[in-house]
Design a protein around this motif. Structure first.
Motif, short mmCIF file in Angstrom:
data_model
loop_
_atom_site.label_atom_id
_atom_site.label_comp_id
_atom_site.label_asym_id
_atom_site.label_seq_id
_atom_site.Cartn_x
_atom_site.Cartn_y
_atom_site.Cartn_z
N GLY A 49 0.90 -1.52 0.25
CA GLY A 49 -0.21 0.00 -0.05
C GLY A 49 0.68 1.32 0.17
O GLY A 49 0.08 2.19 -0.48
N ILE A 50 2.06 1.14 0.67
CA ILE A 50 2.62 2.54 0.44
C ILE A 50 2.81 2.69 -1.03
O ILE A 50 2.43 4.67 -1.02
CB ILE A 50 4.38 1.97 1.26
CG1 ILE A 50 4.08 1.44 2.54
CG2 ILE A 50 5.25 3.15 0.95
CD1 ILE A 50 4.32 2.59 3.37
N PRO A 51 2.77 2.42 -2.18
CA PRO A 51 3.42 3.10 -3.09
C PRO A 51 2.05 4.02 -3.55
O PRO A 51 2.32 5.19 -4.38
CB PRO A 51 3.52 2.27 -4.56
CG PRO A 51 3.91 0.69 -3.61
CD PRO A 51 3.61 0.90 -2.27
N ILE A 52 0.84 3.02 -2.69
CA ILE A 52 -0.56 4.58 -2.88
C ILE A 52 -0.78 5.75 -2.28
O ILE A 52 -0.91 7.04 -3.37
CB ILE A 52 -1.33 3.10 -3.21
CG1 ILE A 52 -1.78 2.44 -3.13
CG2 ILE A 52 -3.22 4.76 -2.85
CD1 ILE A 52 -2.74 1.48 -2.87
N LEU A 53 0.01 6.06 -1.10
CA LEU A 53 0.18 6.84 -0.15
C LEU A 53 1.17 7.79 -0.87
O LEU A 53 0.80 9.25 -1.28
CB LEU A 53 0.73 7.02 1.08
CG LEU A 53 -0.18 6.09 2.18
CD1 LEU A 53 0.76 5.63 3.09
CD2 LEU A 53 -0.94 6.66 1.56
N VAL A 54 2.33 7.13 -2.26
CA VAL A 54 3.65 8.51 -2.45
C VAL A 54 2.88 8.83 -4.21
O VAL A 54 2.92 9.78 -4.24
CB VAL A 54 4.59 7.35 -2.86
CG1 VAL A 54 5.20 8.47 -3.73
CG2 VAL A 54 5.65 7.23 -1.86
N GLU A 55 2.00 7.84 -4.53
CA GLU A 55 1.52 8.71 -5.24
C GLU A 55 0.60 9.38 -5.21
O GLU A 55 -0.73 10.57 -6.33
CB GLU A 55 0.13 7.35 -6.64
CG GLU A 55 -0.03 7.47 -7.74
CD GLU A 55 0.70 7.75 -8.62
OE1 GLU A 55 0.11 8.34 -9.21
OE2 GLU A 55 1.95 7.07 -8.52
N LEU A 56 -0.60 9.49 -4.02
CA LEU A 56 -1.11 11.01 -4.15
C LEU A 56 -1.07 12.05 -3.83
O LEU A 56 -1.86 12.66 -3.56
CB LEU A 56 -2.23 9.85 -2.63
CG LEU A 56 -3.21 9.00 -2.99
CD1 LEU A 56 -3.64 8.10 -1.54
CD2 LEU A 56 -4.37 9.38 -3.74
N LEU A 57 0.17 11.52 -3.29
CA LEU A 57 0.71 12.96 -2.93
C LEU A 57 1.64 13.83 -4.59
O LEU A 57 1.57 14.79 -4.68
CB LEU A 57 2.64 13.47 -2.55
CG LEU A 57 2.57 12.28 -0.73
CD1 LEU A 57 3.97 11.81 -0.39
CD2 LEU A 57 1.96 13.08 0.03
N GLN A 103 8.04 13.75 -4.56
CA GLN A 103 6.81 14.16 -4.34
C GLN A 103 6.43 15.29 -3.42
O GLN A 103 5.78 16.21 -3.24
CB GLN A 103 5.74 12.85 -3.88
CG GLN A 103 5.74 11.92 -5.50
CD GLN A 103 5.39 12.79 -6.94
OE1 GLN A 103 4.91 13.78 -6.57
NE2 GLN A 103 6.28 12.03 -7.63
N LEU A 104 6.64 14.89 -2.21
CA LEU A 104 6.84 15.90 -0.92
C LEU A 104 7.31 17.64 -1.62
O LEU A 104 6.58 18.96 -1.16
CB LEU A 104 7.17 15.94 0.20
CG LEU A 104 7.13 14.63 1.15
CD1 LEU A 104 7.27 14.35 2.29
CD2 LEU A 104 5.35 14.74 2.21
N PHE A 105 9.11 17.53 -2.09
CA PHE A 105 9.53 18.64 -2.04
C PHE A 105 8.14 19.18 -3.55
O PHE A 105 7.86 20.31 -3.56
CB PHE A 105 10.50 18.48 -3.12
CG PHE A 105 11.10 19.99 -3.65
CD1 PHE A 105 11.66 20.62 -2.66
CD2 PHE A 105 11.13 20.53 -5.09
CE1 PHE A 105 11.82 22.45 -3.51
CE2 PHE A 105 11.93 21.17 -5.65
CZ PHE A 105 12.40 22.62 -4.87
#
Length: 143
Positions: A49-57, A103-105
């Protein structure tokens, strides 16, 4: 849910090509899976599920609502807070490999740009009706 393969299916709805309301619902679901519960976080990690969180960013620059990205950040925070079998170093390495920092940047840059636009609009409405081009791009103060 891990055995059903729901998380890879969710990933296709988390992309920035989807409507923001759909992405928000995916973020809410992921956030509930990462609620302060070791079992939920373990299931989320096991289901990839972690890639989903990164994708949501990922955000489109013209998007007005960043709720999905903010929920994803909260879910990532919950993953770090809950004691799980994965070490913080391993989790950090996984997130870095998935492009979390980029993604955060990107999200932060988008938010700062919107903040500066709002700041400029406030100066226009409060000022004498004129705003010089130089003041539009003035540095942001730390106060």
């Amino acid at each position: 849910m891990c055995m059903c393969g729901i998380f890879p299916r969710l990933c296709q709805f988390a992309t920035d090509r989807q409507h923001e309301k759909v992405r928000y619902e995916v973020a809410k679901f992921c956030g509930s899976m990462c609620a302060p519960s070791a079992l939920g976080v373990e299931a989320f990690l096991a289901g990839n599920g972690i890639p989903i969180l990164v994708e949501l960013l990922k955000q489109k620059p013209d998007i007005e609502n960043h709720e999905a990205a903010l929920l994803a950040i909260k879910a990532i925070e919950n993953v770090f807070d809950v004691r799980i079998s994965l070490s913080i170093q391993e989790l950090s390495h996984l997130l870095a490999n998935l492009g979390l920092v980029r993604q955060l940047f990107s999200l932060l840059s988008c938010l700062v740009q919107k903040w500066r636009q709002l700041e400029g609009l406030g100066a226009l409405s409060v000022g004498a009706g004129q705003m010089s081009p130089e003041s539009k791009h003035r540095p942001v103060s730390a106060t």
